[in-house]
Each structure stands twice: as C-alpha cells, then as structure tokens.
Design an enzyme around this catalytic site. Structure first.
Site, PDB file in Angstrom:
ATOM      1  N   SER A 163     111.406  39.947  74.991  1.00  0.00           N
ATOM      2  CA  SER A 163     111.022  41.186  75.226  1.00  0.00           C
ATOM      3  C   SER A 163     110.775  41.904  73.938  1.00  0.00           C
ATOM      4  CB  SER A 163     112.133  41.819  76.154  1.00  0.00           C
ATOM      5  OG  SER A 163     111.774  43.001  76.745  1.00  0.00           O
ATOM      6  N   ASP A 187     108.134  36.498  77.150  1.00  0.00           N
ATOM      7  CA  ASP A 187     108.009  37.918  78.188  1.00  0.00           C
ATOM      8  C   ASP A 187     107.976  39.172  77.217  1.00  0.00           C
ATOM      9  OD1 ASP A 187     106.994  38.376  80.620  1.00  0.00           O
ATOM     10  OD2 ASP A 187     108.994  39.415  81.046  1.00  0.00           O
ATOM     11  N   HIS A 257     112.080  38.690  84.411  1.00  0.00           N
ATOM     12  CA  HIS A 257     111.954  38.822  82.855  1.00  0.00           C
ATOM     13  C   HIS A 257     112.717  37.881  82.166  1.00  0.00           C
ATOM     14  CE1 HIS A 257     110.815  41.521  79.608  1.00  0.00           C
ATOM     15  NE2 HIS A 257     111.919  41.894  79.177  1.00  0.00           N
TER      16      HIS A 257
END
EC number: 3.1.1.-
Length: 460
Positions: A163, A187, A257
């Site tokens: 992330s 991601d 996610h």
C-alpha cells in the site's frame, strides 16, 4: 532488624537474577502495537527497523537507523529484504508480518528488515500518513547509506512495499536513481497517488526490476500499471472469498486490498505457481485470447510473487507501459488455479450458442468443476471453438470427464451439440498428456460422462 535482613536478602537475590538474565537472555523487539485511541489523537513519526535472520528468526533486533555497525546479526554481504507496511487506521500490527518473515527465511538466509512506522501510519487522517511516506523514505536512505559504507551493494537490496509502503519503496529507489536491485509493490495505495507524475509515486524506473500486484483497483489500490510487469489477480478488483457487502464490517474494506500480500506469501512457499497471462485486458484473458507466451521462451508464462524476477531479462527491455498480466485465483491459500484449454470441433449443421460446464475426476474420486465463461460460446460446423477452463484442484491423472451443454434458455426446445472432437489441453502443467474424445452428442442440460483417451494427433 529481622525484616531488614529479609529485605536485603531478597534484594540481593533479585540482583543476582537480574544479572543472570542480562548475560543469558537477549532483548527481543516487537512491532509497535497501538490502538484506536492512538489513531484518534494522532502519532508522531517514529521508525523502528526490526532485523530477522536465520540466527534470530523469532527475536527481532532493533537496528539503529544511523549506524549499521555493531549489530550481532546484520551481515551486509547477505541479500537484504525491507518489508514496509502501509496505512494503519486502527494501530494494530499487520496480521501477515510474522508469516512473511518466516517464509522469507525458509527460502534463504536473508537480512529481513521489517520497517515499522506504525507511529506515523496510525491516524484517522489518511493524508497525514501519506504525508509521512517521504520522511520514512529519507530515514531508510540514511540506513542504506550506512550499509553501503560497510560493504553492502545496491544490487542486494530488495524492497517489498504494501500500500503506502510501495510508494515509500519507490521514493527510496528514486534517491538511488533506480539502482537498487528490486521493488515489489503489493497493491500500491491509490488515494492521493492516482494520476500523480512518476516522481510522486512508485514507478518502474525506481529499481532494476519493479513488479506490482494490483488487487483492489476499484477501492484502496492504484489502478494503472506502475512496474515492468503488473499483475491483476481476478482482474484486480473483487477477490474471491472477500465480503461483497458492507455488512461484513472492516473486512469489506480491507480484504481485497490485503489479498495482494497473501498471494505474495503463497508464492514464497512455491506449493504451486500463480501463473499469469500477459494480456491487454481481463476480458481478453477470460475468453482465452492470451495464453501464448512464446515471447518468454524457454520460460513459461510469468508467475506472480517472489520468483517473478526470473522473467526480468525479458521484461525490462520493453517500453513502458510494461507488461500487464491477468489470472484468476481460488478463494483460499494457496490460491492456485489450474488452466486447461478445451477445444471443440462440432459438426452440427446449425450454429449453436451456449455454455459449457466441465468436471474432472481423478483416480481417487476427487472432483473439480469449471463453468467455462460468463459469455456464450459460438459453435459452428467444422470450426474449432477454444475455451479457457479453470479449476481450483490439480487432477493428475484424470480418470473421467463430464461435460454439460446449456443455452441458458428456460423455455423452448432443447438442443443438441454434435461434437466431432473434444480436446483437453493442460496449460498450467504443459508436460502432461493432451486428452481427447471423439464423435459424441451433448444433449442440452444433460451431463455426459466419459473416459478420455490420448489424442490421435495433437497437431489437429
């Protein structure tokens, strides 16, 4: 007086025990554990670097950011993996940290450094955490500089960022002009980074090889391609096994996610390969248009995860945007799907449109099923129709095949599909035999089972 004697005696024994522990026990450092209260009031940035090696696989050593010398377990001649997490709205440690560290050390004696910036990532205000990414990158740059001064090389640096951590890894790479060995973005965060120029986000020029996994492009993740190769499991959106409604609470927001991380961890065990197919779109992959990987010979199609760098030499030569690769997964670990081509040659005089469901049965009686596509296939006389079949179990050897044909219509006549030849070609495991069946009729909505035989001519 007697009380004083006992007190002094206890104090002396306590000192002995304390002295004994200091010599025989080392202090283990752990990931910062915060809570929602910390998130509400906010946390100042503090970075902790937790080192794990095969010598200390469960007892992390806290590294001094400004000094890479004097640490018992840090060997700068080893390959070093930096694992950097992302936004932590509740303050809890990532559930996957221990697992990914263990899996890395199972593969090789790395320096595995967990970049703990939970103080700085824990806040209800996402933009505050995003603003700290540059600061974390600056801190990592100082530490890596010290490693380099002790004999480490940029080639040996591998950064795995989740992330916001993916962009942190990119910022570090930029400060070395893309000379670090590899960055894997899991991601990469989308909010506040979507549409930004390369200098403000992860980019393929940030390392010698950049591979990216996109699992939540319609939510918290970044949609566009960022690396030399970008993997889009299940199209990069809704992941199987994840909640579909907000009634599931926080899992609804984070499951897609986080799936990129769990797919990557699965790749470390190598229990099966997460094979991906270079393709322009997920739809093209679903209808079987993207299974030709001749450009990578003698290698097969690329695989997601740790071993993706085997395709580095092929991928870095391409102009950006680089390679986008699509594939489907199962809902649970190890997530693998086993691909087959199902080729039909029909001799019905009229065109038939319909759907095919296929079941494979192994010798021990296990059964796995695949409905071949959401769109109707078109069967024309003497024209081969190829469909991509996906199964969540590996059947070897295959003892029986069951096929069902349906038009999807609930009213009207029931049709027949006259099959001249059906061929089942393994794609995930290409060394396995191609199986056929000849000259049979499928009655609509009736399951037809048969024993497959070796194909008479695999070049048909």
């Amino acid at each position: 007086m007697l009380l004083r004697f006992y007190f002094n005696g206890l104090l002396f024994v306590g000192c002995l025990l304390s002295w004994g522990r200091s010599d025989t026990e080392e202090q283990c450092h752990t990931f910062t554990d915060l809570n929602i209260h910390n998130s509400i009031i906010g946390t100042g940035l503090k970075v902790q670097l937790l080192l794990y090696t095969r010598e200390n696989p469960k007892c992390a050593q806290d590294l001094n950011v400004d000094n890479s010398t004097g640490f018992q377990y840090l060997n700068v001649t080893r390959r070093t993996v930096f694992i950097t997490h992302g936004y932590r709205p509740t303050g809890s440690p990532p559930v996957w940290i221990d697992d990914i560290v263990k899996k890395f050390l199972d593969i090789q004696d790395f320096n595995v450094i967990v970049v703990d910036w939970n103080r700085g990532a824990t806040t209800v205000l996402y933009h505050n955490a995003a603003a700290n990414t540059r600061k974390v990158a600056d801190i990592l740059k100082r530490f890596i500089d010290n490693m380099l001064s002790q004999g480490a090389t940029l080639d040996s640096i591998y950064m795995v960022g989740v992330s916001l951590g993916a962009h942190i890894s990119g910022f570090v790479g930029k400060m070395y002009n893309g000379s670090i060995g590899r960055i894997t973005g899991l991601d990469p965060a989308g909010p506040l980074f979507n549409g930004k120029p390369p200098e403000e986000r992860l980019h393929y020029t940030d390392a010698q090889f950049v591979d990216v996994v996109h699992s939540d492009t319609d939510g918290l993740g970044y949609k566009e391609s960022l690396g030399h190769i970008d993997f889009y499991p299940n199209g990069g959106t809704d992941q199987p096994g994840c909640p579909k409604t907000i009634l599931a609470g926080s899992e609804y927001f984070k499951c897609d996610h986080q799936r990129s991380v769990f797919l990557y961890i699965a790749s470390l065990t190598k229990s099966c390969d997460l094979v991906a197919f270079p393709c322009k779109s997920y739809r093209d992959y679903r209808i079987g248009n993207c299974t030709d990987c001749k450009e990578f010979l003698p290698l097969s199609c690329p695989v997601l995860g740790f071993y993706a760098d085997k395709w580095k030499d092929h991928l870095v030569k391409r102009n950006h945007p680089g390679t986008t690769a699509f594939f489907d997964t199962a809902a649970k670990d190890p997530y693998c799907i086993f691909h087959y081509y199902l080729d039909f040659m029909t001799w019905s005089s009229q065109i038939r449109r319909g759907y095919i469901t296929i079941k494979l049965t192994s010798l021990d009686g296990n059964v796995t099923e695949s409905k071949l596509d959401k769109d109707a296939a078109v069967f024309e006389q003497y024209k081969e129709e190829s469909l991509l079949a996906k199964f969540d179990q590996d059947m070897d050897p295959i003892s029986r095949i069951s096929v069902t044909f349906t038009t999807g219509s609930v009213i009207g006549p029931k049709y027949k599909l006259r099959v001249l030849r059906m061929r089942l070609r393994p794609f995930t495991n290409r060394n396995r035999p191609i199986l056929c069946r000849y000259d049979f009729v499928l009655l609509e909505n009736i399951e037809t089972e048969f024993i497959p035989i070796p194909c008479e001519d695999t070049n048909l």
